[in-house]
Write an enzyme that holds these catalytic residues in place. Structure first.
Site: not given
Length: 341
Positions: A251, A280, A299
């Site tokens: 993360r 993000e 991601h």
């Protein structure tokens, strides 16, 4: 056979998740299997429309879910008085599980172990490419219009050192996949003993400082918890060896991003592959978009495309064990859930 289900009618089930998760994790084959295993009384998409399905939820004994599951708070649980188990075809359960959920003794299984597989595959591939300095040679060669770009550090995985930060499910899979390479693995995890590290042919680092100063490639696998935010700081990053490589598939909040940018700006010999950032995606004006020694991916290390079906099938397998009174493979306890990302 589970005594509560023995000689009974089919278990009443509800699906509650986003339309995307329904299609990705279950799909036509999963839905066909689910209907064969249970009496599926409702498919609730999007999940926040659950109040429109109170009759089905009132009878539901199990819920199958996935991304964008409904928040299972007191209001929701009051509407599901017969709920006994939830099968969640994804990883983190933080977005929907509440203290009230645990208080009511509802069982919960998730597919984090399935989602760990593609993350480990991505991480292993990136680490080996990082040790070979693939991204350095690619960008330098493009700038020079030549494949003769030089790098001070040797471009090899042979007898290099890979550092793993935290040793959970994903890092364990990465370690297994690295066994075919002639290299050393250093691990930092305060909950792992030196003896347990040695059992997996690793050496335990006494500190993050030691790991960053020693490893040629570093892979971050720490869960995002309040106590892990900003865990990776500027002194760690500044200590990286010449030509070292940093990978984050965990993360973005775990890394001091401003410090990372600063160090990478001053240390063009370093490379970083970031599958996660905070925010993000990064802000449009973030230097992460333009730094030549940064590779951003959206991601995608976790399950995407057909990989998602592995999570749905795992939860259907888990339901069969539940139905038959067998031990569950992927059941979460409150303590285990609290440690997950």
């Amino acid at each position: 056979m589970n005594p509560s289900l023995k000689n009974s009618s089919p278990t009443q089930a509800v699906l509650a998740l986003s339309a995307h998760a329904l299609d990705a994790a279950y799909g036509p084959d999963g839905l066909e299997r689910l209907r064969a295993l249970t009496k599926l009384t409702a498919t609730i998409t999007p999940a926040e429309t659950w109040r429109e399905h109170r009759d089905a939820l009132a009878c539901a004994e199990v819920i199958f879910s996935g991304w964008e599951a409904p928040l299972m708070d007191a209001e929701f649980l009051d509407a599901t008085p017969n709920l006994r188990a939830v099968f969640y075809a994804a990883g983190s359960v933080r977005s929907f599980v509440t203290e009230e959920f645990w208080r009511r003794g509802i069982r919960l299984a998730n597919a984090a172990a399935m989602n760990a597989i593609p993350v480990a595959e991505y991480a292993t591939a990136a680490l080996i490419l990082g040790l070979k300095h693939v991204w350095h040679y690619s960008r330098a060669g493009r700038a020079m219009h030549s494949t003769r770009a030089q790098l001070p550090a040797p471009a090899t995985a042979y007898r290099s050192t890979i550092g793993l930060i935290s040793y959970g499910a994903i890092a364990r899979l990465v370690r297994e996949r690295l066994r075919s390479y002639d290299l050393q693995v250093l691990v930092y995890d305060p909950f792992l003993s030196a003896a347990d590290a040695a059992q997996d042919d690793m050496r335990k680092a006494d500190s993050l400082d030691e790991l960053f100063a020693t490893a040629d490639a570093i892979s971050l696998h720490t869960p995002h918890l309040p106590e892990t935010e900003g865990l990776i700081r500027k002194p760690h990053l500044e200590a990286m060896r010449p030509g070292a490589f940093f990978l984050n598939t965990a993360r973005g909040q775990i890394v001091d991003e401003a410090a990372l940018i600063d160090v990478l700006q001053r240390r063009p010999d370093l490379s970083a592959v970031l599958d996660v950032t905070h925010p993000e995606p990064p802000a449009p004006d973030s230097p992460l978009h333009t730094l030549p020694n940064v590779i951003l991916t959206p991601h995608l290390a976790g399950s995407i495309g057909p990989e998602c079906q592995r999570m749905g099938q795992a939860m259907l397998d888990e339901f069969e064990r539940y139905r038959d009174g067998q031990p569950l493979r992927w059941e979460l306890t409150p303590a285990r859930a609290a440690q997950m990302a």
